[in-house]
Every structure is written in structure tokens, then in C-alpha cells.
Write a protein that holds these residues in place. Structure first.
Motif, PDB file in Angstrom:
ATOM      1  N   SER A  52       0.853  -1.190   0.000  1.00 48.94           N
ATOM      2  CA  SER A  52       0.000   0.000   0.000  1.00 48.94           C
ATOM      3  C   SER A  52       0.889   1.240   0.000  1.00 48.94           C
ATOM      4  CB  SER A  52      -0.907   0.007   1.234  1.00 48.94           C
ATOM      5  OG  SER A  52      -1.694   1.180   1.284  1.00 48.94           O
ATOM      6  N   ALA A  95      -2.092  -1.424  -3.652  1.00 53.05           N
ATOM      7  CA  ALA A  95      -3.016  -0.294  -3.617  1.00 53.05           C
ATOM      8  C   ALA A  95      -2.204   0.980  -3.530  1.00 53.05           C
ATOM      9  CB  ALA A  95      -3.962  -0.401  -2.422  1.00 53.05           C
ATOM     10  N   LEU A 178      -5.571  -1.645  -6.715  1.00 52.87           N
ATOM     11  CA  LEU A 178      -6.636  -0.746  -6.276  1.00 52.87           C
ATOM     12  C   LEU A 178      -6.088   0.672  -6.299  1.00 52.87           C
ATOM     13  CD1 LEU A 178      -7.869  -2.690  -3.099  1.00 52.87           C
ATOM     14  CD2 LEU A 178      -8.927  -2.727  -5.364  1.00 52.87           C
ATOM     15  N   SER A 193     -10.343  -0.942  -9.868  1.00 54.07           N
ATOM     16  CA  SER A 193      -9.944  -2.271  -9.409  1.00 54.07           C
ATOM     17  C   SER A 193      -9.770  -3.225 -10.574  1.00 54.07           C
ATOM     18  CB  SER A 193     -11.006  -2.823  -8.448  1.00 54.07           C
ATOM     19  OG  SER A 193     -10.836  -4.206  -8.213  1.00 54.07           O
ATOM     20  N   ALA A 246      -7.409  -1.961   0.994  1.00 48.59           N
ATOM     21  CA  ALA A 246      -6.731  -3.127   0.423  1.00 48.59           C
ATOM     22  C   ALA A 246      -6.983  -4.375   1.259  1.00 48.59           C
ATOM     23  CB  ALA A 246      -5.230  -2.850   0.317  1.00 48.59           C
TER      24      ALA A 246
END
Length: 410
Positions: A52, A95, A178, A193, A246
Motif C-alpha cells: 500500500s 493499492a 486498487l 480495481s 486493500a
């Protein structure tokens, strides 16, 4: 003793909140009395690996994350003996918001012969080169302070995002991604997505448009079939820290992550944007920055508490607290980032603020790289797939992509 009791109470309160709202599938009878215990994990089940990356408006936001990933990638190559190993090989989902979203797209888009379009080291060099070109070698210029990626998209065929991604779409990413924005048309966050794109052309968007949307002050875009329209402003408005989104995606996406039933089945590295040491309340931009930083910290603290005792083994957060972009050349900026990575890492706890870790940020990244390699080795020995990524039968192709796919089931 009072400290321990209060901390226990905080964790009990949050366990109820997470079981009902944040991570509805990540509960256990041990922490939430009266709630059925989740199905047990198989002995050979691995952990889903999540990357992330926060979104920020400063040039150093993207560069800090890219430098962190380049360092991790170097460690992965050293540990595996594979000189071509890339970040995308060792994560199951990524993400990213704002600058982080563009980085995710660069690292996980399909390139030549089904390999990642960029290694982390190459992505870092591109960001440095583009910053030098746009600012005359100085990071502190007005055009760059607005954000490293803003203004790099547009209708001209020679714009940077078009050059990088061509006509490739979300379906052309090697792993699930994402990337959020805020949709003015619906007044709600919108998350681009790969899983949705795999289901319908109505949710498949060109990657260059997705990058524009997550960085933009305002941009209109449509899905590849024209049925879905998004009036986007930057991802930082909606989900500057996409870590919780996420994790929730993994726990609810049983087609691709069938064995993930709780946070014990997930390992996460979250790369934060830079955060200034001191703020003033003068000006709307400063107030907005405080609001965004506060929201990202809240997500970090909430996720950290959700992991509970596993937060030292399954959750890593790298945050450059007290670091501002300032001015200088690419060389001096990289020296500043190296200095940040050599500092001790900071860990968060809900309702308790932050504490200094015993490890530096660089040491933490090195340790996590080792955990990624261990997970990869375990999967090769196991007959039970931890991840079943949807394969694109006819992926959209462009000059930046190929039709072949080398993604494998783990």
C-alpha cells in the motif's frame, strides 16, 4: 498496570468495531465473545502479501516510496540470487493513491514478455529524470510543489502517462491493483480495481486515465466501453492511505484470496507520504494537508490495532515524519531520503499515538524483504494455492504491453 488495562480496553473496543465495520470477516471468538470463530487455516496456507502506498501532493512523496521499494527490490534480488526479480513478483495485491497510485501502475502493469513494465529502481530513475526536466533540476520549484505527477496527463499524444502506458488498461496489470479517486458525479470515493475490470468492460479503464484521475485536481474519464463515466479529483481527497481498503478487498475477494479469513492471513507493508514537522493554520492548503495527514494516520493506527499482537510480524508502516520536500537537486533529494531511511522507524497504536521502533526504516524494509522471500519459498513447497489471480483470456494490448501472461497461481 493502569496503562496495560487501558490498552487492553482499547483493543477490546476496536475488536468489536473491526468485526462489525472495518474488517467484517476478521473476527475470532477469542476477541469477540459470542461471535463464531472463523474457519481454521490449513497448515500449508500462506499469507497474502499486500503493498500500500499513500498519496501526497509533494514531489518527495512519490520519491520516498520509490526509493523504499528500490531498496527492498535490491534486497529481494540479493536474497534470491535473481537479478531480474521485481517488486511485482513478491506481492499479491497493490493499492496506491495519488503519486502512490502512479507508482503502483508503473510497477504492476504488464510489460515485455509478461514481465513488469518497470522495476522499482527504473521507476525511481524515471521520477528523478522527469523531476529534473520539469523543474530545471530543482525540486523546490512552484510547478513541482503542486505534485510530481499533476499536469503530466492530457490530450496531447506526447504526454508522459501516454508514453509510459500506451493503451493498456487495468486488465493488463499482472496482479490485482486498487487505485482510488473521488467521483464528483456521485459524491463518493471511486476505486479502480483490476478485479472489477476482469468482470466487466464497464469497469475497465485505461491505466493512463486511472493515473490521471488519482492525481488530478479535476478530470473526466470513461471506461473502455464508454458506459461508466467518472468525474475525478485526486485520490488523496478520498483515500490518501488505501491500506484498510486493500485489506478489506482481500478478505472479501474469495475468488482470488480464498484462504484469507483474518489479518493473520495477510502481511502488509504500507508506505506513507512525507509529513511536515510543523504546520501553521494559515491558508487553505495547509489546513487541507493537516486533514489529509490526520486521516492517513488514523487509518495507520486503526490497521495497526486491528493486527493486534501480529502488528510486529504482519504489518509494517514506513513514514517519514518531519520531512519536507524543500529544494535542491535530485542528488541532494536522494541524500535526504537516504538519511530518512537511516532513522529509526515509528509505529502507531490507536488512541496512543506513536512510538519509536528499535529498527531503522531501512532495517525494517530489509526484514520485510526477508519475510517476502520466506513466503515465496513456502508457496513453492505447498500444494495449496494461497492466491488464485484471475487470468485475462484476451488482455488488452498496446505498445507498452504484450498478450502473453506469466502470472502463476500460488
Amino acid at each position: 498496570m493502569a496503562f496495560v488495562a487501558d490498552d487492553k480496553l482499547s483493543n477490546e473496543i476496536f475488536s468489536i468495531l473491526e468485526s462489525k465495520f472495518l474488517f467484517p470477516l476478521s473476527f475470532s471468538a477469542a476477541t469477540s465473545p459470542g461471535i463464531p470463530e472463523a474457519p481454521p487455516r490449513g497448515a500449508a496456507a500462506g499469507r497474502v502479501r499486500v503493498l500500500s502506498i499513500d498519496g501526497g501532493g509533494n514531489p518527495s512523496d512519490g520519491l520516498l516510496a520509490a526509493a523504499s521499494l528500490a531498496r527492498m527490490e535490491s534486497s529481494l534480488r540479493s536474497r534470491t540470487g535473481d537479478a531480474s526479480a521485481c517488486i511485482a513478483d513478491f506481492f499479491d495485491l497493490a493499492a496506491g493513491s495519488g503519486a502512490g497510485g502512479v507508482l503502483v501502475a508503473m510497477l504492476f502493469a504488464r510489460g515485455h514478455e509478461g514481465r513488469p513494465l518497470f522495476s522499482a529502481a527504473d521507476a525511481l530513475q524515471l521520477l528523478l529524470a522527469e523531476s529534473r526536466r520539469r523543474s530545471g533540476g530543482v525540486f523546490g520549484s512552484a510547478s513541482t510543489r503542486r505534485g510530481l505527477f499533476r499536469g503530466l496527463f492530457g490530450s496531447l499524444p506526447g504526454d508522459l502517462l501516454r508514453q509510459i502506458f500506451g493503451d493498456s488498461s487495468l486488465r493488463d496489470t499482472l496482479k490485482p491493483v486498487l487505485i482510488p479517486c473521488y467521483d464528483l458525479a456521485t459524491g463518493a470515493p471511486f476505486v479502480f480495481s483490476r478485479a472489477d475490470a476482469a468482470e466487466s468492460d464497464a469497469y475497465d479503464f485505461l491505466i493512463r486515465d486511472v493515473c490521471a484521475a488519482t492525481c488530478a485536481e479535476a478530470v473526466e474519464l470513461r471506461s473502455v466501453d464508454g458506459r461508466t463515466r467518472v468525474s475525478a479529483v485526486g485520490g488523496g481527497v478520498a483515500l490518501a492511505n488505501p491500506t484498510a481498503a486493500a485489506i478489506t478487498h482481500v478478505l472479501h475477494n474469495k475468488q482470488e484470496f480464498p484462504l484469507a479469513v483474518g489479518v493473520e492471513d495477510i502481511m502488509v507493508v504500507s508506505l506513507g507520504a512525507s509529513s511536515a514537522a510543523n504546520f501553521s493554520l494559515k491558508g487553505k492548503s495547509q489546513i487541507r494537508r493537516i486533514a489529509v495527514d490526520g486521516a492517513t494516520d488514523t487509518v495507520d493506527q486503526s490497521v495497526s490495532t486491528a493486527f493486534g499482537g501480529l502488528r510486529t510480524s504482519n504489518y509494517v508502516r514506513i513514514q517519514a515524519n518531519g520531512f519536507t520536500s524543500g529544494g535542491g537537486t535530485p542528488k541532494t533529494m536522494m541524500e535526504a531520503i537516504d538519511e530518512i531511511l537511516s532513522q529509526r522507524n515509528v509505529e502507531s497504536s490507536l488512541f496512543r499515538g506513536k512510538k519509536i521502533s528499535e529498527q531503522t526504516k531501512a532495517e525494517t524494509l530489509e526484514w520485510f524483504a526477508g519475510e517476502l522471500v520466506k513466503e515465496e519459498e513456502q508457496r513453492w513447497k505447498s500444494s495449496t494455492p494461497t492466491v488464485m489471480v484471475k487470468q485475462m483470456v484476451t488482455p488488452r494490448t498496446s505498445s507498452a504491453t504484450t498478450a502473453s501472461s506469466t502470472s502463476r497461481w500460488h
